[in-house]
Design a protein around this motif. Structure first.
Motif, PDB file in Angstrom:
ATOM      1  N   PRO A  35      -9.909  -5.921   7.500  1.00 41.52           N
ATOM      2  CA  PRO A  35      -8.603  -6.583   7.483  1.00 41.52           C
ATOM      3  C   PRO A  35      -7.885  -6.452   8.824  1.00 41.52           C
ATOM      4  CG  PRO A  35      -8.469  -4.490   6.357  1.00 41.52           C
ATOM      5  CD  PRO A  35      -9.913  -4.693   6.717  1.00 41.52           C
ATOM      6  N   VAL A  36      -7.195  -7.515   9.202  1.00 44.45           N
ATOM      7  CA  VAL A  36      -6.415  -7.540  10.438  1.00 44.45           C
ATOM      8  C   VAL A  36      -5.050  -8.126  10.098  1.00 44.45           C
ATOM      9  CG1 VAL A  36      -6.260  -8.476  12.778  1.00 44.45           C
ATOM     10  CG2 VAL A  36      -8.492  -7.874  11.826  1.00 44.45           C
ATOM     11  N   VAL A  37      -3.989  -7.493  10.573  1.00 43.53           N
ATOM     12  CA  VAL A  37      -2.631  -7.959  10.299  1.00 43.53           C
ATOM     13  C   VAL A  37      -2.051  -8.597  11.552  1.00 43.53           C
ATOM     14  CG1 VAL A  37      -0.298  -7.254   9.648  1.00 43.53           C
ATOM     15  CG2 VAL A  37      -2.258  -6.144   8.603  1.00 43.53           C
ATOM     16  N   ASP A  38      -1.456  -9.775  11.387  1.00 47.08           N
ATOM     17  CA  ASP A  38      -0.708 -10.400  12.479  1.00 47.08           C
ATOM     18  C   ASP A  38       0.678  -9.761  12.453  1.00 47.08           C
ATOM     19  OD1 ASP A  38       0.674 -11.955  14.278  1.00 47.08           O
ATOM     20  OD2 ASP A  38      -0.149 -13.852  13.534  1.00 47.08           O
ATOM     21  N   ARG A  39       0.856  -8.737  13.249  1.00 44.50           N
ATOM     22  CA  ARG A  39       2.076  -7.921  13.194  1.00 44.50           C
ATOM     23  C   ARG A  39       3.338  -8.695  13.542  1.00 44.50           C
ATOM     24  NH1 ARG A  39      -0.310  -2.412  15.946  1.00 44.50           N
ATOM     25  NH2 ARG A  39      -1.685  -1.893  14.214  1.00 44.50           N
ATOM     26  N   ASP A  40       3.226  -9.721  14.349  1.00 44.47           N
ATOM     27  CA  ASP A  40       4.403 -10.512  14.716  1.00 44.47           C
ATOM     28  C   ASP A  40       4.898 -11.366  13.558  1.00 44.47           C
ATOM     29  OD1 ASP A  40       4.343  -9.495  17.302  1.00 44.47           O
ATOM     30  OD2 ASP A  40       2.984 -11.082  17.990  1.00 44.47           O
ATOM     31  N   LYS A  41       4.016 -11.706  12.645  1.00 38.84           N
ATOM     32  CA  LYS A  41       4.380 -12.613  11.564  1.00 38.84           C
ATOM     33  C   LYS A  41       4.475 -11.936  10.199  1.00 38.84           C
ATOM     34  CE  LYS A  41       2.406 -16.483  14.031  1.00 38.84           C
ATOM     35  NZ  LYS A  41       1.331 -17.460  14.091  1.00 38.84           N
ATOM     36  N   CYS A  42       4.116 -10.667  10.123  1.00 40.68           N
ATOM     37  CA  CYS A  42       4.186  -9.945   8.846  1.00 40.68           C
ATOM     38  C   CYS A  42       5.648  -9.798   8.426  1.00 40.68           C
ATOM     39  CB  CYS A  42       3.539  -8.564   8.983  1.00 40.68           C
ATOM     40  SG  CYS A  42       3.623  -7.560   7.484  1.00 40.68           S
ATOM     41  N   VAL A  43       5.969 -10.228   7.212  1.00 37.52           N
ATOM     42  CA  VAL A  43       7.340 -10.135   6.708  1.00 37.52           C
ATOM     43  C   VAL A  43       7.544  -8.892   5.851  1.00 37.52           C
ATOM     44  CG1 VAL A  43       7.748 -12.612   6.829  1.00 37.52           C
ATOM     45  CG2 VAL A  43       6.832 -11.605   4.724  1.00 37.52           C
ATOM     46  N   LYS A  44       6.521  -8.061   5.766  1.00 37.30           N
ATOM     47  CA  LYS A  44       6.564  -6.792   5.037  1.00 37.30           C
ATOM     48  C   LYS A  44       6.950  -6.995   3.569  1.00 37.30           C
ATOM     49  CE  LYS A  44       7.732  -2.027   5.805  1.00 37.30           C
ATOM     50  NZ  LYS A  44       8.529  -1.055   6.523  1.00 37.30           N
ATOM     51  N   CYS A  45       6.270  -7.932   2.943  1.00 37.66           N
ATOM     52  CA  CYS A  45       6.546  -8.220   1.533  1.00 37.66           C
ATOM     53  C   CYS A  45       5.845  -7.239   0.593  1.00 37.66           C
ATOM     54  CB  CYS A  45       6.129  -9.646   1.199  1.00 37.66           C
ATOM     55  SG  CYS A  45       4.355  -9.942   1.350  1.00 37.66           S
ATOM     56  N   ALA A  46       4.864  -6.510   1.090  1.00 36.89           N
ATOM     57  CA  ALA A  46       4.132  -5.473   0.352  1.00 36.89           C
ATOM     58  C   ALA A  46       3.159  -6.015  -0.688  1.00 36.89           C
ATOM     59  CB  ALA A  46       5.080  -4.474  -0.291  1.00 36.89           C
ATOM     60  N   VAL A  47       2.857  -7.290  -0.647  1.00 37.40           N
ATOM     61  CA  VAL A  47       1.889  -7.846  -1.593  1.00 37.40           C
ATOM     62  C   VAL A  47       0.505  -7.256  -1.327  1.00 37.40           C
ATOM     63  CG1 VAL A  47       0.720  -9.959  -2.326  1.00 37.40           C
ATOM     64  CG2 VAL A  47       3.194  -9.934  -2.042  1.00 37.40           C
ATOM     65  N   CYS A  48       0.144  -7.090  -0.071  1.00 40.49           N
ATOM     66  CA  CYS A  48      -1.159  -6.492   0.258  1.00 40.49           C
ATOM     67  C   CYS A  48      -1.233  -5.067  -0.286  1.00 40.49           C
ATOM     68  CB  CYS A  48      -1.405  -6.515   1.760  1.00 40.49           C
ATOM     69  SG  CYS A  48      -0.133  -5.698   2.751  1.00 40.49           S
ATOM     70  N   TRP A  49      -0.157  -4.330  -0.149  1.00 45.79           N
ATOM     71  CA  TRP A  49      -0.102  -2.957  -0.656  1.00 45.79           C
ATOM     72  C   TRP A  49      -0.226  -2.939  -2.180  1.00 45.79           C
ATOM     73  CZ3 TRP A  49       3.493  -0.745  -3.948  1.00 45.79           C
ATOM     74  CH2 TRP A  49       3.409   0.637  -4.089  1.00 45.79           C
ATOM     75  N   LEU A  50       0.431  -3.878  -2.827  1.00 42.19           N
ATOM     76  CA  LEU A  50       0.438  -3.936  -4.284  1.00 42.19           C
ATOM     77  C   LEU A  50      -0.940  -4.256  -4.863  1.00 42.19           C
ATOM     78  CD1 LEU A  50       2.255  -3.905  -6.838  1.00 42.19           C
ATOM     79  CD2 LEU A  50       2.541  -6.353  -6.508  1.00 42.19           C
ATOM     80  N   TYR A  51      -1.655  -5.168  -4.233  1.00 48.32           N
ATOM     81  CA  TYR A  51      -2.933  -5.625  -4.775  1.00 48.32           C
ATOM     82  C   TYR A  51      -4.151  -4.845  -4.287  1.00 48.32           C
ATOM     83  CZ  TYR A  51      -0.913  -9.620  -7.129  1.00 48.32           C
ATOM     84  OH  TYR A  51      -0.205 -10.416  -7.982  1.00 48.32           O
ATOM     85  N   CYS A  52      -4.004  -3.993  -3.300  1.00 46.80           N
ATOM     86  CA  CYS A  52      -5.155  -3.260  -2.760  1.00 46.80           C
ATOM     87  C   CYS A  52      -5.731  -2.323  -3.824  1.00 46.80           C
ATOM     88  CB  CYS A  52      -4.758  -2.453  -1.533  1.00 46.80           C
ATOM     89  SG  CYS A  52      -6.136  -1.518  -0.836  1.00 46.80           S
ATOM     90  N   PRO A  53      -7.013  -2.490  -4.181  1.00 48.71           N
ATOM     91  CA  PRO A  53      -7.590  -1.662  -5.240  1.00 48.71           C
ATOM     92  C   PRO A  53      -7.829  -0.208  -4.834  1.00 48.71           C
ATOM     93  CG  PRO A  53      -9.260  -3.115  -4.354  1.00 48.71           C
ATOM     94  CD  PRO A  53      -7.960  -3.497  -3.703  1.00 48.71           C
ATOM     95  N   VAL A  54      -7.874   0.081  -3.541  1.00 45.23           N
ATOM     96  CA  VAL A  54      -8.106   1.462  -3.098  1.00 45.23           C
ATOM     97  C   VAL A  54      -6.907   2.046  -2.362  1.00 45.23           C
ATOM     98  CG1 VAL A  54     -10.610   1.296  -3.020  1.00 45.23           C
ATOM     99  CG2 VAL A  54      -9.286   0.671  -1.010  1.00 45.23           C
ATOM    100  N   GLN A  55      -5.801   1.327  -2.347  1.00 48.51           N
ATOM    101  CA  GLN A  55      -4.556   1.779  -1.712  1.00 48.51           C
ATOM    102  C   GLN A  55      -4.771   2.228  -0.264  1.00 48.51           C
ATOM    103  OE1 GLN A  55      -1.394   1.483  -3.174  1.00 48.51           O
ATOM    104  NE2 GLN A  55      -2.687   0.196  -4.434  1.00 48.51           N
TER     105      GLN A  55
END
Length: 93
Positions: free
Chosen positions: A41-61
């Motif tokens: 996984p790679v995050v576009d840090r300039d465009k991340c709105v920090k909605c936490a959806v990735c954190w919520l759905y990650c099966p291994v946290q």
């Protein structure tokens, strides 16, 4: 011709291991999910709105929070791609 006799690594009775427990299952594997990851996984840090959806759905946290974005712990990431699929902004890929 020599005869070989196999010896257990430890005495199961002395170790207190139940008879119905497979000894192979009691060995702890040092392998982490990140060791066999197929995608990274790679995050576009300039465009991340920090909605936490990735954190919520990650099966291994493996998603870690930073001040302005989320990042991934690659040691535990399975590379499943769920974070990228669930990101509403499509900022992780």
């Amino acid at each position: 011709m020599s005869r070989h006799q196999s010896y257990p690594l430890f005495n199961l009775e002395q170790a207190g291991v139940p008879d119905d427990l497979c000894p192979v299952a009691t060995v702890v594997s040092p392998m982490l999910p990140g060791d066999w990851r197929s995608m990274r996984p790679v995050v576009d840090r300039d465009k991340c709105v920090k909605c936490a959806v990735c954190w919520l759905y990650c099966p291994v946290q493996c998603v870690e929070e930073h001040a302005a974005w989320f990042d991934f712990n690659l040691k535990t990431c399975k590379g499943c791609g769920i974070c990228a699929n669930e990101c509403p902004q499509r900022r992780s890929r």
